[in-house]
Design a protein around this motif. Structure first.
Motif, PDB file in Angstrom:
ATOM      1  N   MET A  96      -2.664  10.117   2.723  1.00  0.00           N
ATOM      2  CA  MET A  96      -1.303  11.191   2.189  1.00  0.00           C
ATOM      3  C   MET A  96      -1.229  11.585   1.137  1.00  0.00           C
ATOM      4  SD  MET A  96       1.407   9.359   3.134  1.00  0.00           S
ATOM      5  CE  MET A  96       2.491   9.767   3.283  1.00  0.00           C
ATOM      6  N   ALA A  97      -2.544  11.676   0.175  1.00  0.00           N
ATOM      7  CA  ALA A  97      -3.173  13.225  -0.765  1.00  0.00           C
ATOM      8  C   ALA A  97      -3.308  14.319   0.309  1.00  0.00           C
ATOM      9  CB  ALA A  97      -3.945  12.654  -1.821  1.00  0.00           C
ATOM     10  N   TYR A 103      -5.590   0.137   0.455  1.00  0.00           N
ATOM     11  CA  TYR A 103      -4.699   0.896  -0.639  1.00  0.00           C
ATOM     12  C   TYR A 103      -5.272   2.415  -1.586  1.00  0.00           C
ATOM     13  CZ  TYR A 103      -1.956  -3.336  -1.364  1.00  0.00           C
ATOM     14  OH  TYR A 103      -0.848  -4.352  -1.854  1.00  0.00           O
ATOM     15  N   TRP A 133       1.502   4.002  -3.166  1.00  0.00           N
ATOM     16  CA  TRP A 133       1.312   5.519  -2.445  1.00  0.00           C
ATOM     17  C   TRP A 133       3.165   6.065  -3.205  1.00  0.00           C
ATOM     18  CZ3 TRP A 133      -0.220  10.225  -2.806  1.00  0.00           C
ATOM     19  CH2 TRP A 133       0.851  11.368  -2.543  1.00  0.00           C
ATOM     20  N   GLU A 134       3.778   5.914  -3.010  1.00  0.00           N
ATOM     21  CA  GLU A 134       4.842   6.397  -3.735  1.00  0.00           C
ATOM     22  C   GLU A 134       5.264   6.563  -4.531  1.00  0.00           C
ATOM     23  OE1 GLU A 134       7.229   7.370  -1.768  1.00  0.00           O
ATOM     24  OE2 GLU A 134       7.537   7.390   0.049  1.00  0.00           O
ATOM     25  N   THR A 160      -4.948   4.672   2.070  1.00  0.00           N
ATOM     26  CA  THR A 160      -3.345   4.902   2.091  1.00  0.00           C
ATOM     27  C   THR A 160      -3.522   6.147   1.414  1.00  0.00           C
ATOM     28  OG1 THR A 160      -3.035   2.503   2.860  1.00  0.00           O
ATOM     29  CG2 THR A 160      -1.108   4.311   1.963  1.00  0.00           C
ATOM     30  N   ILE A 161      -3.396   6.122   0.239  1.00  0.00           N
ATOM     31  CA  ILE A 161      -3.537   6.813  -0.933  1.00  0.00           C
ATOM     32  C   ILE A 161      -4.101   8.220  -0.451  1.00  0.00           C
ATOM     33  CG2 ILE A 161      -3.813   8.085  -3.301  1.00  0.00           C
ATOM     34  CD1 ILE A 161      -3.395   5.365  -4.128  1.00  0.00           C
ATOM     35  N   SER A 196       0.966  -1.281  -0.020  1.00  0.00           N
ATOM     36  CA  SER A 196       0.089   0.246  -0.193  1.00  0.00           C
ATOM     37  C   SER A 196       0.789   0.970  -0.169  1.00  0.00           C
ATOM     38  CB  SER A 196      -1.296  -0.290   1.099  1.00  0.00           C
ATOM     39  OG  SER A 196      -0.213   0.182   2.703  1.00  0.00           O
ATOM     40  N   THR A 197       2.203   1.658   0.572  1.00  0.00           N
ATOM     41  CA  THR A 197       2.955   2.361   0.886  1.00  0.00           C
ATOM     42  C   THR A 197       3.547   3.021  -0.560  1.00  0.00           C
ATOM     43  OG1 THR A 197       4.091   1.482   1.842  1.00  0.00           O
ATOM     44  CG2 THR A 197       2.997   2.400   3.512  1.00  0.00           C
TER      45      THR A 197
END
Length: 460
Positions: A174-175, A167, A142-143, A170-171, A138-139
């Protein structure tokens, strides 16, 4: 004795320097309802070591673990056989103690393992380059989104409906800190994924399109069609693989037009372990390598012409660039990557293909058995080792009742999507090489009994 490294005066001085009134101000981003006002309720202030061990053992005994029951759970975390040789090798001292090389060139063995790991991931994903691993799938996803934003200098991100909701979450989390605009679709219960809405959402402002392959329902998306649509608008295609074993049977996403491929490596020798640690996989086109997060190990020769390994790229990481780092990744999951690499070496290309075929055969047999159960409809027209069935009852209730009978029968879509009632009757079922004929028979028989008993007892 409690360990108190700071005095109250020192804490006060530090808070003053950073402009915070209290320590609680440092947790402002954590919702108030998620914070405890004091010690955890119900726990004693202290207990003896033996008492704690007895209590924890009693709690653990209540678990119905993967190895003790018919097991059909998946949805991004899979039960596969782990060869005994893997555990033996990763516990060798030279591997177990080499966490991550901050003075890399003195750890030639670690660098060589990571170099081989990168080669395996690149070949598995069909990409030109892969990094030395990341935290988890999942990270890593995002990366990839953040990397696409740096490459395209755009902020719109389109997530396919078949992307694992964790997933997607997680995005979205972070967004919040980057200003990316996330357009997230939801799955529709169809035999094959309909990409019309996904392709229609791609425009000249789109940075990337994120597609899971196979998707959360076990279906196989048409990556070439999506890649063509993304390319027409100057966007990147990010393919997400949560079950790498599937790539032994279906084409690698990098060969189908994906610009960046990320995934979860847990399937191959990492184990379930109640949620972690897991292993993030990351590959991309070579032209994007300088925007790739994490580390990249390379091969060279020394002054005497001998083969050697070096840390080729790591300038994006926090330990070097600190606040200017373009990635949150500052290490690699070295031991998990080692286990993955050993398992892949033992399998080889032909072995992985055979393993994938066995997984598919087991899943096909499970689907055939369940399709004969009254009140069950198999949704998928194609799948590898994971598929969706539609039940005439809420799948969450059925899963709980199956567990009461000692069968871990699958993952309910209603649990993954609690705000989507139309998905409540869908159950995601996974079979692997560890699934036996007896397991399949038990699932079909008990599921039939659970559904029949509910049907007989319902007012009609």
């Amino acid at each position: 004795m409690r360990y108190l490294p700071l005095t109250p005066a020192e804490r006060s001085e530090m808070l003053t320097v950073i402009g915070a009134a209290t320590i609680d101000d440092l947790f402002a981003d954590v919702p108030a309802e998620a914070r405890l006002p004091g010690p955890v309720p119900g726990l004693p202030n202290h207990a003896s070591e033996m008492a704690v061990e007895r209590h924890m053992s009693a709690l653990a005994a209540q678990n119905l673990s993967a190895g003790t029951a018919p097991f059909f759970l998946g949805a991004g975390a899979y039960r596969h056989h782990i060869p005994a040789s893997v555990d033996h090798l990763i516990q060798r001292g030279e591997f177990l103690t080499a966490y991550t090389p901050y003075q890399p060139e003195i750890a030639q063995g670690t660098l060589q393992v990571l170099f081989e790991f990168q080669t395996q991931v690149a070949r598995l994903f069909g990409t030109e380059v892969a990094n030395a691993s990341m935290y988890d799938g999942s990270t890593a996803c995002w990366e990839a989104v953040a990397m696409a934003g740096r490459i395209t200098r755009r902020r719109k991100v389109v997530l396919c409906g078949g992307l694992h909701p964790h997933y997607g979450a997680t995005i979205e989390t972070m967004a919040k800190f980057t200003g990316d605009q996330i357009e997230r679709q939801v799955p529709v219960l169809t035999a094959e994924p309909d990409h019309g809405a996904l392709i229609a959402a791609i425009d000249g402002e789109t940075s990337c399109v994120v597609v899971q392959y196979p998707d959360i329902l076990g279906r196989i998306p048409d990556l070439p069609a999506i890649a063509a649509a993304a390319q027409a608008h100057g966007a990147l295609l990010i393919a997400v693989v949560t079950e790498p074993v599937a790539l032994g049977l279906i084409e690698a996403p990098g060969k189908l037009g994906a610009d960046i491929v990320v995934g979860e490596g847990q399937s191959l020798s990492v184990g379930l372990q109640f949620g972690g640690p897991y292993l993030g996989l990351f590959g991309c086109r070579e032209k994007f390598v300088r925007q790739m997060p994490g580390r990249l190990c390379g091969q060279t020769v020394d002054a005497d012409g001998r083969r050697g390994f070096v840390l080729t790229l790591s300038t994006r990481e926090q330990h070097i660039r600190r606040e200017k780092a373009t990635s949150n990744i500052c290490t690699n999951a070295g031991l998990c990557a080692l286990a993955f690499s050993i398992h892949m070496t033992l399998l080889g290309g032909e072995g992985l293909a055979r393993l994938a075929r066995v997984n598919h055969d087991r899943a096909r047999q499970t689907a055939e058995a369940l399709s004969a159960v009254g009140g069950v409809e198999v949704l998928n027209s194609a799948f590898v080792n994971e598929f969706t069935v539609l039940l005439r009852r809420d799948a969450r209730e059925v899963v709980r009742e199956l567990a009461d009978y000692g069968v871990l029968g699958g993952v309910s879509l209603g649990r993954l999507y609690p705000d989507r009632p139309e998905l409540g009757h869908a159950l995601l079922v996974t079979a692997t090489e560890t699934t036996t004929d007896q397991d399949i028979h038990a699932l079909a028989a008990i599921l039939g009994e659970v559904l029949a008993n509910a049907h007989e007892g319902s007012p009609t």
